[in-house]
Enzyme design. Structure first.
Site, PDB file in Angstrom:
ATOM      1  N   GLU A  41      38.828  56.642  58.018  1.00  0.00           N
ATOM      2  CA  GLU A  41      38.626  57.912  58.762  1.00  0.00           C
ATOM      3  C   GLU A  41      37.513  57.946  59.230  1.00  0.00           C
ATOM      4  O   GLU A  41      36.196  58.461  58.820  1.00  0.00           O
ATOM      5  CB  GLU A  41      38.816  59.238  57.655  1.00  0.00           C
TER       6      GLU A  41
ATOM      7  N   GLU B 115      32.033  56.538  53.281  1.00  0.00           N
ATOM      8  CA  GLU B 115      32.991  57.674  53.382  1.00  0.00           C
ATOM      9  C   GLU B 115      33.986  57.352  54.330  1.00  0.00           C
ATOM     10  O   GLU B 115      35.104  58.022  54.406  1.00  0.00           O
ATOM     11  CB  GLU B 115      32.260  58.909  53.786  1.00  0.00           C
TER      12      GLU B 115
ATOM     13  N   GLU C 220      43.376  60.962  43.838  1.00  0.00           N
ATOM     14  CA  GLU C 220      42.397  60.207  44.394  1.00  0.00           C
ATOM     15  C   GLU C 220      41.862  59.204  43.711  1.00  0.00           C
ATOM     16  O   GLU C 220      41.193  59.482  42.628  1.00  0.00           O
ATOM     17  CB  GLU C 220      41.345  61.054  45.331  1.00  0.00           C
TER      18      GLU C 220
ATOM     19  N   LYS D 118      34.581  61.144  59.352  1.00  0.00           N
ATOM     20  CA  LYS D 118      34.048  61.851  58.247  1.00  0.00           C
ATOM     21  C   LYS D 118      32.792  61.644  58.230  1.00  0.00           C
ATOM     22  O   LYS D 118      32.079  60.899  58.781  1.00  0.00           O
ATOM     23  CB  LYS D 118      34.555  60.977  57.099  1.00  0.00           C
TER      24      LYS D 118
END
Ligand SMILES: *[C@@H]1O[C@H](CO)[C@@H](O)[C@H](O)[C@H]1NC(C)=O
Ligand SMILES: *[C@@H]1O[C@H](CO)[C@@H](O)[C@H](O)[C@H]1NC(C)=O
Ligand SMILES: *[C@@H]1O[C@H](CO)[C@@H](O)[C@H](O)[C@H]1NC(C)=O
Length: 452
Positions: free
Chosen positions: A318, A327, A264, A321
């Site tokens: 996302e 985030e 990542e 999250k």
């Protein structure tokens, strides 16, 4: 005529080969902590319109694995952290896991790697850490029973916090507390020719040190670079520095031949008001320049000439999250399948974002005019170094310390000031004692940023 077709054919093969070769290092993380994602089939179509060669999912969603069948796209799947105790204690459970999640889909779905546990080593959960190697061992055995050993690898993902030391990169060192498990893990990876996978995030390095110079270093933009005091290597970006810190830590334990894979890395395009760093501009610079860096095959100072397999985080934002706003905003694509910003991954596209140095070719650097007095040069030096630039390279031990003269130090600092504050003609003034030049003033080991 025949010769011509043959030549053309050879030419096409060479092109195809070099494209494949240069594009195979970029992957993407397909996270699913969201309630608004496109269907797997639409996502696979999106991936096929790009040069993204591999995807990582965090579990083993059969719909996604099936949708990726017959695409050639490499697939990394994972076990959940809470499956580790059962995988460790019960070899039959590991066999069931492989029989349920891998065997029905392989090889039409090109599963290449199974990640057992995400950031377990730094979780603080001693029980889980102790069960990591037994769990990986049972998965490996189950793969062998299915005759898939060697074809599909087994690893576990680490956060950068497994290193207690990473700056300078040559000092990279794994946390002493993990060294027993780490040694077992590295032997396992070496024996099975499996990669060591890690999550470097220059974004967090910038958050900890939010200066313009650090931002440029973190997003692969022109900057003064950082010389590794341990080996004299010049680093021009944080990604290389973090990857090489891992390489040094591996070398220190005698496992320098274990391949490093970046599981990542990424940069958010939005964040909360109190967060420094998230923006479309920074995210595009980081991810776009990263893609260019990987495609260039320059490698890192300690591992030149080859790119590290890298999975960008993430394919989509996302929305479910937890944590700060950033985030939820690491995505490269909107859920309506348009780009959040362009990083040059569309098929047949040349990277849109220019790759940062080295080496530089053109055009301007800011240097003192000739005949300027030493007092004036000293004043320029003091001014530049007190205005937010990193004068470390002209300190003793720095790459630009020699020659140790006011004229040389002032020239370095004046140019860095000019490059940092905006590169406008009026930033190269210093009471009319400075001038722009197209002659690169860099000299052995001392790099003057600038030139594009
Ligand atoms: C599977 O994916 C890997 C990694 O991208 C790639 O090297 C390999 O060629 C792929 N295999 C097939 C059969 O497409
Ligand atoms: C796709 O979504 C983005 C972000 O929500 C939006 O800005 C854009 O206008 C949408 N594009 C289309 C074609 O719907
Ligand atoms: C430099 O500063 C002086 C005043 O100190 C000004 O007259 C001159 O125009 C400036 N030069 C540039 C290129 O901005």
């Amino acid at each position: 005529m025949a010769t011509l077709s043959l030549l053309l054919c050879l030419f096409l093969i060479v092109i195809a080969f070099s494209l494949a070769e240069s594009q195979s290092y970029v992957g993407v993380n397909y996270g699913q902590v969201a309630d608004n994602l496109p269907a797997p089939a639409a996502t696979v179509k999106l991936l096929q319109s790009t040069t993204i060669a591999k995807v990582r999912i965090y579990g083993a969603d059969p719909d996604i694995i099936k949708a990726l069948a017959n695409t050639g796209i490499g697939i990394v799947i994972g076990t959940a952290n809470d499956e580790i105790p059962k995988l460790a204690s019960d070899p039959n459970y590991a066999t069931q896991w492989i029989n349920a999640n891998v065997v029905p889909y392989y090889p039409s779905s090109n599963i290449t790697l199974i990640i057992v546990g995400n950031e377990i080593m730094t979780s603080g959960n001693q029980g889980l850490i102790a069960q990591l190697m037994p769990a990986m061992g049972n998965i490996q055995t189950a793969l062998s029973s299915a005759s898939l050993n060697g074809k599909i690898k087994v690893s576990t993902v680490h956060s950068m916090a497994v290193l207690t030391q990473s700056d300078p990169p040559s000092s990279g060192l794994f946390n002493e507390g993990f060294q027993d498990t780490m040694k077992q893990l590295l032997s396992f990876l070496k024996d099975n020719k499996s990669p060591f996978t890690i999550n470097p995030y220059p974004f967090f390095a910038y958050k900890n040190d939010p200066t313009p110079e650090t931002l440029a270093f973190c997003v692969f933009q022109p900057n003064s670079g950082r010389v590794d005091s341990g080996n004299g290597k010049l680093y021009t970006n944080m990604f290389d520095a973090q990857v090489d810190a891992v390489h040094s830590a591996l070398s220190r334990m005698g496992f320098q031949d274990v391949e490093i894979v970046v599981a990542e890395t990424g940069w958010p395009s939005r964040g909360d008001d109190n967060e420094v760093g998230p923006s479309v501009e920074n995210a595009k610079a980081y991810n776009g320049n990263l893609v260019g860096h990987l495609k260039s095959l320059v490698g890192t100072p300690l591992m030149p000439g080859k790119s590290v397999d890298t999975y960008i985080f993430a394919l989509y934002d996302e929305d479910l999250k937890q944590g700060q706003g950033s985030e939820r905003a690491f995505g490269l694509y909107n859920t309506n399948l348009t780009m959040v910003y362009d990083v040059g991954l569309a098929k047949n596209q040349v990277p849109t974002t220019p790759v940062a140095p080295p080496p530089k070719t053109a055009t301007d650097w800011c240097v003192p005019k000739s005949g300027v007095s030493e007092d004036q040069l000293q004043a320029n030096l003091d001014y530049a170094c007190s205005h937010g630039i990193d004068c470390g390279p002209i300190q003793p031990g720095g790459a630009c310390f020699e020659p140790n003269t006011v004229a040389s130090h002032a020239a370095y600092a004046m140019n860095l000031y000019y490059q940092t504050v905006g590169r406008n003609p009026w930033n190269c003034n210093f009471s009319q004692t400075a001038t722009l030049t197209s002659t690169n003033p860099s000299y052995n080991g001392c790099v003057y940023p600038g030139g594009s």
